[in-house]
Write an enzyme that holds these catalytic residues in place. Structure first.
Site, PDB file in Angstrom:
ATOM      1  CG  ASP A  92      24.160   0.044   7.925  1.00  0.00           C
ATOM      2  OD1 ASP A  92      25.151  -0.646   7.618  1.00  0.00           O
ATOM      3  OD2 ASP A  92      23.257   0.313   7.129  1.00  0.00           O
ATOM      4  NE  ARG A 149      19.505 -14.215  10.894  1.00  0.00           N
ATOM      5  CZ  ARG A 149      19.363 -13.055  11.528  1.00  0.00           C
ATOM      6  NH1 ARG A 149      18.805 -12.030  10.912  1.00  0.00           N
ATOM      7  NH2 ARG A 149      19.742 -12.909  12.780  1.00  0.00           N
ATOM      8  CG  HIS A 192      27.009   2.598   6.309  1.00  0.00           C
ATOM      9  ND1 HIS A 192      26.053   1.845   5.657  1.00  0.00           N
ATOM     10  CD2 HIS A 192      26.463   3.835   6.474  1.00  0.00           C
ATOM     11  CE1 HIS A 192      24.979   2.585   5.442  1.00  0.00           C
ATOM     12  NE2 HIS A 192      25.203   3.790   5.918  1.00  0.00           N
ATOM     13  CG  LEU A 230      27.185 -11.442   9.469  1.00  0.00           C
ATOM     14  CD1 LEU A 230      28.574 -11.173  10.030  1.00  0.00           C
ATOM     15  CD2 LEU A 230      27.169 -12.744   8.710  1.00  0.00           C
ATOM     16  NE  ARG A 247      21.777 -14.556   4.873  1.00  0.00           N
ATOM     17  CZ  ARG A 247      20.550 -14.962   4.615  1.00  0.00           C
ATOM     18  NH1 ARG A 247      19.892 -14.426   3.599  1.00  0.00           N
ATOM     19  NH2 ARG A 247      19.962 -15.893   5.340  1.00  0.00           N
ATOM     20  N   GLY A 285      32.890  -6.475  -5.363  1.00  0.00           N
ATOM     21  CA  GLY A 285      34.081  -6.705  -4.565  1.00  0.00           C
ATOM     22  C   GLY A 285      35.179  -5.680  -4.742  1.00  0.00           C
TER      23      GLY A 285
END
Length: 218
Positions: free
Chosen positions: A158, A78, A122, A106, A104, A25
Site C-alpha cells: 500500500d 517467494r 486500496h 509482489l 500478496r 474478484g
C-alpha cells in the site's frame, strides 16, 4: 469527478492486462464489464490467483479468459513463486499488471519486469489506513471521510505513487457492511476509469511528475 495523477513511462497501444486476485474478484468483474460495454479499450489477457479456489478464477473462466491458480504452498520460497508468476504474465503477453484484491506482496522480480506498470487498488485514502482491514480501521477510527486509492505498486504494501483517489463519506449510522458497499461501488467505477486513461495514451511522466494529456491531443 476524481483527482488523478499517473506515473507511467510507456505508451500503451493495445493494452493487455494481467489481473491478479486472491478472492471473489468483484473488481475483476467490473473491469470485464467495462470492456464488454465498450467503456474500457483493453483486453484481460490472463487472471492469476495465489489461491487456486478463488471464485474470481471462475469469473475468468466464464468469460473465456485463461485462469491460473498458483498456490504459494507449492513453491519453496517467494523467489520461486515470483518466477512462476512472471512466466505466466510473459506467456500471456501482458503489458500491464492489475492487482484487484491481490493479498500478496509482489517481489522485485515482477516489479522490475513491469516498471511503473503495476497497479494496486486500496479501499482507503492512502497513506491513511494501509493494510488488509482498511474499511474496518476507518470505521473504528471515527473518521468522517475515507475513500479509494489507485496507485503504482512498489515493494511495500500500500505504498507507491498515487494515481487516483476518490473520497467516500462515513455516515454516523454506518456499519461495516454499509460502508464497504459504498467503497466498493467507487472501486468498481474508478479502477476501469483509470485503466481507460492508460489505454487512451493520455499519461506521461516528466521530471517525476505526471502529465494528463487532453483527449483531443491524442
Amino acid at each position: 469527478m476524481f483527482q488523478v495523477a499517473v506515473q507511467l513511462d510507456t505508451v500503451m497501444n493495445n493494452l493487455r492486462l494481467g489481473v491478479l486476485i486472491s478472492g471473489g474478484g468483484s473488481n475483476l468483474q467490473a473491469i470485464l464489464d467495462s470492456v464488454a460495454a465498450g467503456q474500457l479499450d483493453a483486453t484481460v489477457a490472463v487472471v492469476i490467483s495465489n489461491k487456486p479456489d478463488a471464485y474470481g478464477l471462475e469469473r475468468a473462466r466464464q468469460a473465456g479468459i485463461p485462469a491460473i491458480g498458483l498456490d504459494a504452498k507449492n513453491y519453496p520460497d517467494r523467489e520461486s513463486f515470483d518466477r512462476a508468476l512472471l512466466y505466466e504474465l510473459h506467456r500471456n503477453h501482458v503489458d500491464y499488471v492489475v492487482m484487484a484484491g491481490y493479498m500478496r506482496l509482489l517481489g522485485t522480480r515482477v516489479l522490475d519486469a513491469f516498471p511503473h506498470c503495476v497497479l494496486n487498488l486500496h479501499p482507503a485514502l492512502l497513506p491513511a489506513f494501509p493494510g488488509a482491514h482498511a474499511i474496518r480501521d476507518a470505521l473504528n477510527a471515527g473518521v468522517r471521510v475515507t475513500g479509494v486509492t489507485v496507485h503504482i505498486a512498489n515493494e511495500v504494501f500500500d505504498e507507491g505513487p498515487i494515481i487516483a483517489q476518490e473520497a467516500v463519506p462515513v455516515l454516523p449510522d454506518d456499519t461495516f457492511d454499509s460502508l464497504a458497499k459504498r467503497v466498493h461501488a467507487v472501486e468498481h467505477r474508478l479502477y476501469p476509469e483509470v485503466l481507460q486513461l492508460v489505454a487512451e495514451n493520455r499519461v506521461s511522466v516528466k521530471n517525476n511528475k505526471v502529465v494528463i494529456n487532453d483527449k483531443s491531443k491524442n
